[in-house]
Design an enzyme around this catalytic site. Structure first.
Site, PDB file in Angstrom:
ATOM      1  N   HIS A  50       0.845  -1.193   0.000  1.00 28.53           N
ATOM      2  CA  HIS A  50       0.000   0.000   0.000  1.00 28.53           C
ATOM      3  C   HIS A  50       0.887   1.252   0.000  1.00 28.53           C
ATOM      4  CE1 HIS A  50      -3.494   2.422   1.797  1.00 28.53           C
ATOM      5  NE2 HIS A  50      -2.449   3.211   1.987  1.00 28.53           N
ATOM      6  N   GLU A  51       1.884   1.261   0.895  1.00 28.53           N
ATOM      7  CA  GLU A  51       2.754   2.437   0.998  1.00 28.53           C
ATOM      8  C   GLU A  51       3.638   2.585  -0.237  1.00 28.53           C
ATOM      9  OE1 GLU A  51       2.162   4.602   3.131  1.00 28.53           O
ATOM     10  OE2 GLU A  51       0.866   3.420   4.409  1.00 28.53           O
ATOM     11  N   HIS A  54       1.806   4.341  -2.989  1.00 26.42           N
ATOM     12  CA  HIS A  54       1.864   5.804  -2.837  1.00 26.42           C
ATOM     13  C   HIS A  54       3.225   6.335  -3.312  1.00 26.42           C
ATOM     14  CE1 HIS A  54      -1.806   6.418  -0.600  1.00 26.42           C
ATOM     15  NE2 HIS A  54      -1.435   5.717   0.442  1.00 26.42           N
ATOM     16  N   ASP A 145      -6.258   8.593   3.486  1.00 22.28           N
ATOM     17  CA  ASP A 145      -5.994   8.805   2.053  1.00 22.28           C
ATOM     18  C   ASP A 145      -7.186   9.462   1.374  1.00 22.28           C
ATOM     19  OD1 ASP A 145      -3.465   7.709   2.116  1.00 22.28           O
ATOM     20  OD2 ASP A 145      -4.214   5.670   1.844  1.00 22.28           O
TER      21      ASP A 145
HETATM   22 ZN   LIG Z   1      -2.340   5.259   2.267  1.00 27.51          ZN
END
Ligand SMILES: [Zn+2]
Length: 352
Positions: A50-51, A54, A145
Site C-alpha cells: 500500500h505504501e 503511494h 488517504d
Molecule cells: Zn495510504
C-alpha cells in the site's frame, strides 16, 4: 522497519491467535499461533505494498519520497514537497487504497481455491484485513488517504489548495467524531450491545483521526501564512562584540544601537556565538560588569543559521530540525544581518 517490529508482531500474533481460535475452531491449538504469526507477517507486507504504491506514484511525478514508515497502526509514506496539481494529489492518494483493495480481492479469490487449513485461515484474514484497510482509508477526511482525495477535488473545484486542505481536515474531524460515537450509534441502529473493547477501539481510532485532522488544519493555516514570513521583517538587529566584552557593556551598546540581539565575533570578525536574551537575564545586574559575553554565549552551529533570503518554508524547516530560541541571520555575503527569535516567528503567526 525498526527492530521493535518483532516483539510487537509476536504480541499481536498472540492476541490474534485467540480471534482465530474463535472464528476457526477446527484449527488445532498450535496451528492457531502459526496462522496468527503468518497473518501478521503477510499483513505487514501488504501494508508495505500500500505504501509502496503511494511512493511509486509520487516518484512518477518526480516528487521525492524520504521515508516509508511501517507502524502497525499508523503506517505512512513521507512524501517531500508539494503535489503540483490536484490530479497528482488524487493519483498519489487513491493508489494506496486501490492497492489494498486489489490485495484483498486477490486474497479472497485465492482463499476460494484453498482447503480449510492454516493457509486458508491466513489468506481469508488477509483478505478481510486488506478490504478493511482499503475501504476505511477511502473515507473522505484527513489524515486518511480519502481525505487527500477530497482535498484534490476541492482544490480542483475552487482552484485553491489551502481551501482543499481545510475542507478535508474538517471532514476528517467529522469522521473522528463519528468514530467516537460509533459504539453508541451501533447500539441505537442495530441494537448491538457495545463491549468495553468497542469503546476503547473507538476512542483510540477517533483520537488518532482527530489529532491527524487537527494537525492538517494547523499546517494549512501555517502554510497560508508562509509567504508573509520574511526574515528581513522579523530579524532583530544585532550588534557584534568580541568575547571579552563585559555583559553590561554589550547591553549598553545594544540599547544605544537599538539592537535586540548580541552576536559574538572572533578576531577575524566571523560570528561564532550568540548571546541569548535568557542568558543575559540570568546574569544579575550587579554581576554584569564582571561577566564577559563569552561566558554566557552559546556557540552557533550550522543548523542555527538562517539566510536573509530564506523562504518561509525554509525557515520553518530550520526551526523544526534544530529547535532553538534564537538563530543567527547572515546576509548574502556571510556577514551578520541580525538574529531571528523563535518567539518573534510565533508572534508573527499569531498576529495575522
Ligand atoms: Zn495510504
Amino acid at each position: 522497519m525498526r527492530f521493535t517490529w518483532l516483539p510487537v508482531a509476536i504480541l499481536l500474533a498472540l492476541g490474534f491467535s485467540a480471534i482465530i481460535g474463535q472464528q476457526f475452531p477446527y484449527l488445532a491449538g498450535g496451528w492457531r499461533y502459526v496462522a496468527a504469526f503468518a497473518f501478521v507477517v503477510a499483513f505487514t507486507l501488504s501494508v508495505l505494498l500500500h505504501e509502496l504504491a503511494h511512493a511509486l506514484m509520487a516518484l512518477r511525478f518526480k516528487i521525492s519520497v524520504t521515508e516509508i514508515n511501517l507502524g502497525f497502526f499508523a503506517a505512512g509514506t513521507h512524501i517531500e514537497g508539494e503535489r503540483k496539481s490536484p490530479l497528482e494529489e488524487f493519483a498519489i492518494s487513491v493508489i494506496g487504497p486501490i492497492a489494498s483493495l486489489l490485495v484483498g480481492g486477490a486474497a479472497y479469490l485465492g482463499s476460494r481455491a484453498l482447503d480449510e487449513g492454516v493457509a486458508y485461515v491466513v489468506v481469508v484474514q488477509l483478505a478481510v484485513a486488506n478490504l478493511i484497510v482499503g475501504v476505511t482509508n477511502l473515507l473522505p477526511g484527513l489524515p486518511l488517504d480519502g481525505g487527500w482525495v477530497l482535498r484534490a477535488f476541492v482544490w480542483k473545484l475552487t482552484g485553491n489548495m489551502h481551501t482543499g486542505t481545510i475542507a478535508a481536515a474538517w471532514a476528517g474531524r467529522v469522521i473522528a467524531i463519528a468514530v467516537l460515537a460509533a459504539p453508541v450509534i451501533l447500539e441505537e441502529v442495530f441494537g448491538r450491545n457495545p463491549t468495553l473493547i468497542d469503546f476503547v477501539v473507538a476512542l483510540a481510532v477517533g483520537f488518532f483521526l482527530w489529532m491527524g485532522s487537527t494537525a492538517s488544519l494547523m499546517q494549512a493555516r501555517l502554510k497560508r501564512k508562509l509567504p508573509a514570513l520574511q526574515v528581513r521583517a522579523l530579524a532583530r538587529r544585532a550588534i557584534a562584540v568580541h568575547a571579552g566584552t563585559p555583559v553590561s557593556e554589550a547591553v549598553r551598546r545594544a540599547a544605544e544601537a537599538q539592537a535586540g540581539a548580541v552576536v559574538v565575533i572572533d578576531g577575524d570578525g566571523k560570528p561564532h556565538a550568540l548571546v541569548k536574551e535568557a542568558a543575559v537575564t540570568a546574569v544579575a545586574p550587579n554581576q554584569r560588569p564582571w561577566t564577559t559575553v563569552g561566558e554566557v554565549a552559546t556557540r552557533i552551529s550550522a543548523g542555527h543559521i538562517i539566510g536573509v533570503n530564506d523562504t518561509g518554508e525554509e525557515i520553518l524547516g530550520t526551526l523544526r530540525k534544530n529547535p532553538a530560541s534564537e538563530y543567527l541571520v547572515l546576509d548574502t555575503h556571510g556577514q551578520v544581518y541580525g538574529v531571528l527569535a523563535t518567539a518573534d516567528v510565533e508572534q508573527a503567526f499569531r498576529s495575522r
